[in-house]
Structures are given as C-alpha cells and as structure tokens.
Design a protein around this motif. Structure first.
Motif, PDB file in Angstrom:
ATOM      1  N   TYR A  56     -48.040  42.830   9.262  1.00 26.63           N
ATOM      2  CA  TYR A  56     -48.017  43.723   8.102  1.00 26.63           C
ATOM      3  C   TYR A  56     -47.948  42.807   6.889  1.00 26.63           C
ATOM      4  N   ALA A  57     -48.721  43.101   5.871  1.00 26.07           N
ATOM      5  CA  ALA A  57     -48.922  42.151   4.771  1.00 26.07           C
ATOM      6  C   ALA A  57     -47.627  41.721   4.097  1.00 26.07           C
ATOM      7  N   ARG A  58     -46.651  42.601   4.024  1.00 23.85           N
ATOM      8  CA  ARG A  58     -45.384  42.226   3.397  1.00 23.85           C
ATOM      9  C   ARG A  58     -44.563  41.306   4.299  1.00 23.85           C
ATOM     10  N   ASN A  59     -44.735  41.413   5.602  1.00 28.50           N
ATOM     11  CA  ASN A  59     -43.965  40.596   6.539  1.00 28.50           C
ATOM     12  C   ASN A  59     -44.564  39.200   6.710  1.00 28.50           C
ATOM     13  N   ARG A 236     -38.445  37.346   0.940  1.00 31.39           N
ATOM     14  CA  ARG A 236     -39.637  37.981   0.347  1.00 31.39           C
ATOM     15  C   ARG A 236     -40.011  39.252   1.093  1.00 31.39           C
ATOM     16  N   GLU A 237     -39.895  39.208   2.432  1.00 31.01           N
ATOM     17  CA  GLU A 237     -40.216  40.384   3.239  1.00 31.01           C
ATOM     18  C   GLU A 237     -39.359  41.584   2.856  1.00 31.01           C
ATOM     19  N   ILE A 238     -38.065  41.347   2.657  1.00 29.02           N
ATOM     20  CA  ILE A 238     -37.155  42.442   2.352  1.00 29.02           C
ATOM     21  C   ILE A 238     -37.260  42.888   0.907  1.00 29.02           C
ATOM     22  N   HIS A 239     -37.469  41.943  -0.001  1.00 29.86           N
ATOM     23  CA  HIS A 239     -37.477  42.283  -1.429  1.00 29.86           C
ATOM     24  C   HIS A 239     -38.874  42.550  -1.972  1.00 29.86           C
ATOM     25  N   GLY A 240     -39.908  42.201  -1.207  1.00 31.06           N
ATOM     26  CA  GLY A 240     -41.230  42.758  -1.455  1.00 31.06           C
ATOM     27  C   GLY A 240     -42.152  42.062  -2.425  1.00 31.06           C
ATOM     28  N   ALA A 241     -41.818  40.885  -2.943  1.00 31.65           N
ATOM     29  CA  ALA A 241     -42.671  40.249  -3.963  1.00 31.65           C
ATOM     30  C   ALA A 241     -43.788  39.431  -3.324  1.00 31.65           C
ATOM     31  N   CYS A 242     -44.591  40.095  -2.478  1.00 23.87           N
ATOM     32  CA  CYS A 242     -45.659  39.398  -1.765  1.00 23.87           C
ATOM     33  C   CYS A 242     -46.918  39.297  -2.632  1.00 23.87           C
TER      34      CYS A 242
END
Length: 391
Positions: A56-59, A236-242
């Motif tokens: 998944y792109a955020r992960n 980054r995965e949890i806070h989302g700044a991908c």
C-alpha cells in the motif's frame, strides 16, 4: 550495481533496474495505490516485511518512489532511504521518530527557518530539551554534547549565511556520548559532500531543491542505516507524509542530471561570488569557495565542490534590496533554490519566513541580505544582469 561507480553514473543508473519491467528505459509512473496478491500467505509475508514488495503506497511506497529511494541511498552511500512529501516532512518526521519526551537535542543557531521553528517551538512543546550553539563553535558543541545528547543536528553549509560545520569533529564528539548524528545536506548535495563517510548517521535533503533541480516537484528524503530508516519509515507510515507518484517520477528524472548540473552550479556560484566580492555596492559575500570565508579550510577538507548557493549583503541595507531586486531582468525572485534558473530571495520571504524580524536579527541575519541560488545559465549573462541592477 558496483559500489565503485562514480556519482554521475550512480545518479543515472542506481535504484532503477528492479523497477523497470521489460527493461524500459524510464521507470514507469505508476499511480496505483495498492498491489494485489494471489493468496493470503504471500500477502501476509509482504505485510510483515518477511518478503520485500509493494503493498500500500503509504506503507511500503509505490514502485516509482522505491526507485527514487534506491537511487538516493546509493548516491549518499547509505543502506536505505525513505522518501517524504517535502523536505520539512523529512526533517520533522526524522526528529519525531527518533525523539521522546525528556530527550536532548544539540543543534546550531543557524539552521533553516523551518527547522529553527521546530527546535524553538515544536520540540519543546513535546518535552524535548534543545541546546542551540554558535553554529561554527565546535568547542561549544562539544561542551553541550558532553552534558548529554540523543540527537546532534547539523546543517552544512547553512541557509542562508553559508556557514560550514566540521562534520568529522562534531560527529566524533556526538558518538562519544551515544548521540545519533543527523545532517541536512541540501545545499551541498551528495555530489559535493558525503556526510555518512564523515561520521553522520542520517542525511536529510529537501529533494525539492538541487536533487529535483527544476522547481516542478516537491519531496524530501532521509538516508542512513536500515535500522534507523526502518524506524523513520514506520513513523511516515503512521503519520502519512508519503511522496506522491508524480513527484517521485519528476524527482527521479531530475536526479539523473544532478552531477552534470552541480558542475555548472558550482562553477557559476564561484564566478559570481568572486565578482560580487569586488563590487562597491556589496558589503559582504558569503560563499565557502572564497578563500577568505571563515570556514573555507574546513569546507575544502570535506567538500569536493562548494555548491550553487551564495548570499551577499548590500551596503544600503533593506532599502537597497527593495531597490535592486525588481531591477533584475534575467534573475528571478522566488522562494526556493536549487533550480536550473538563478533565483534571488530575501530571508523574510524564503529561508526564515517563519521568524519575526527580531528573531532574524538575533540570528545575525542582516536586513540587506540577499540569497542567490545560482543556476546553470552562462555566468556572463548573470553578471551583466546584476551589474545593471546594482548600477
């Protein structure tokens, strides 16, 4: 790929082979946010991290960003890299991933304005103790480190005063007290400076700047060991700044010409700095490539090129800035740097827009200061434009 390749070759080739199906010459731009798997077992193996692969792109990021991460890790001589949506996302994400309430940070007073805001306001709100030292006083850093430190944060050269820090000396002092060494390498780029080889643990970039090079994509990156980058990637995965796929694609394309562009940036900045130094309207020029720069010897020992950014102070102060900048016809006025275009900016709208006039004065940033990100145009044209504007 071979570990003995030169930066220009690494910039073109590294990180891409596994992301180029059917040997297509450009890494495809993939907008898909998730990848399917034929069964639960193989799906779970990737989800747990037992088997590498997109999820998944955020992960785990999308293939275009994975190629960019691989390329930038190779350029910095790092085991891994994590891409973010902006340079500030990379900086804040790295610090917040590494720090806890009660932790101690040692940094210089001359960090980029957004970073300075984090040090002065955000981190203290979360119970992190921050000691700010005179940026070029290595002894002051060593004393602060000896009192206890979890993260040493460096920036060299600094924005916008172009101060240079002794990375080797400061990293050794930090490691002696068990601190992690983080450095912003945006101004130097991995072509001109290799902080990991000098003892740093993590290297940060605003990829928006020289790495991308064309002022058309925003991103950030942190490079370092697998253990540290895994921690930051999870944050980054949890806070989302991908990083989004389109920006990753543009940054990936921009990095291919990084070494080529930096040769011209370096040469033009040196020429322009030497010319400005002789101009009667200019009080001071800040550029580590100048022999009389206070840290020139340190810069020469740890940099292979002095970068594409300089700053200069006009004798007439802020009034002179307001007079001169609008008269430039070729040089552009914009709040970014690292582009192929030559860009002029003032701290109140660029590097330290987050700071009050009083804070900028306390940091030693004069009202007549102009930051110049020198592009890749012909230096003769740049000088001619500045000459008529300063006349």
């Amino acid at each position: 790929m071979s570990a003995n390749l030169h930066p220009a070759t690494i910039a073109v080739r590294a990180g891409e082979d596994s992301q180029r199906p059917h040997d297509v010459l450009a890494v495809p731009l993939q907008f898909g946010i998730a990848h399917g798997y034929p069964d639960v077992d193989s799906w779970e193996q990737v989800a747990r991290g037992d088997v590498p692969g997109p999820l998944y792109a955020r992960n785990t990021a999308h293939p275009t960003a994975l190629a960019l991460e691989g390329k930038l890790a190779a350029l910095e001589g790092a085991a891994a890299a994590v891409a973010f949506s902006s340079g500030m996302a990379a900086i804040s994400g790295t610090l917040m991933a590494l720090l806890r309430p009660g932790a101690r940070v040692v940094a210089g007073k001359d960090t980029y304005g957004g970073t300075h805001y984090l040090m002065q306001h955000t981190l203290p709100q979360w119970g992190v103790h921050v000691s700010l030292c005179d940026t070029t006083d290595a002894a002051a850093f060593e004393a602060a480190l000896a009192a206890g430190c979890d993260v040493l944060y460096l920036e060299s050269p600094t924005n916008p005063m172009l101060k240079v820090q002794d990375i080797l000396r400061l990293a050794a002092a930090a490691h002696a007290c068990g601190a992690i060494v983080v450095i912003d390498n945006t101004f130097a780029t991995p072509v001109n400076q290799q902080p990991l080889a000098l003892g740093a643990d993590l290297v940060l970039h605003s990829a928006t700047k020289f790495l991308g090079g064309h002022a058309d994509a925003m991103g950030g990156v942190v490079c370092g060991s697998t253990a540290l980058t895994d921690t930051i990637r999870h944050y980054r995965e949890i806070h989302g700044a991908c990083l989004d796929p389109m920006s990753a694609f543009l940054l990936l394309r921009g990095v291919k010409t990084l070494a080529l562009r930096m040769r011209q940036h370096n040469a033009n900045a040196q020429t322009l700095a030497e010319w400005l130094q002789q101009h009667p309207a200019v009080a001071r020029v800040n550029y580590p490539g100048l022999a009389d720069h206070p840290q020139h010897d340190i810069a020469a020992s740890q940099m292979s090129g002095f970068g594409g950014v300089l700053s200069f102070e006009l004798k007439g102060g802020l009034a002179a800035v307001h007079h001169v900048l609008p008269r430039c016809r070729l040089l552009l006025r914009a709040a970014t740097l690292g582009s192929v275009d030559t860009l002029l900016g003032v701290p109140s709208t660029t590097s330290h827009v987050e700071c009050t006039p009083e804070e900028r004065a306390a940091l030693g940033i004069p009202g007549g200061l102009v930051r110049c990100s020198v592009g890749i145009e012909d230096s003769r044209d740049l000088i001619a434009d500045l000459a008529q504007a300063l006349a």
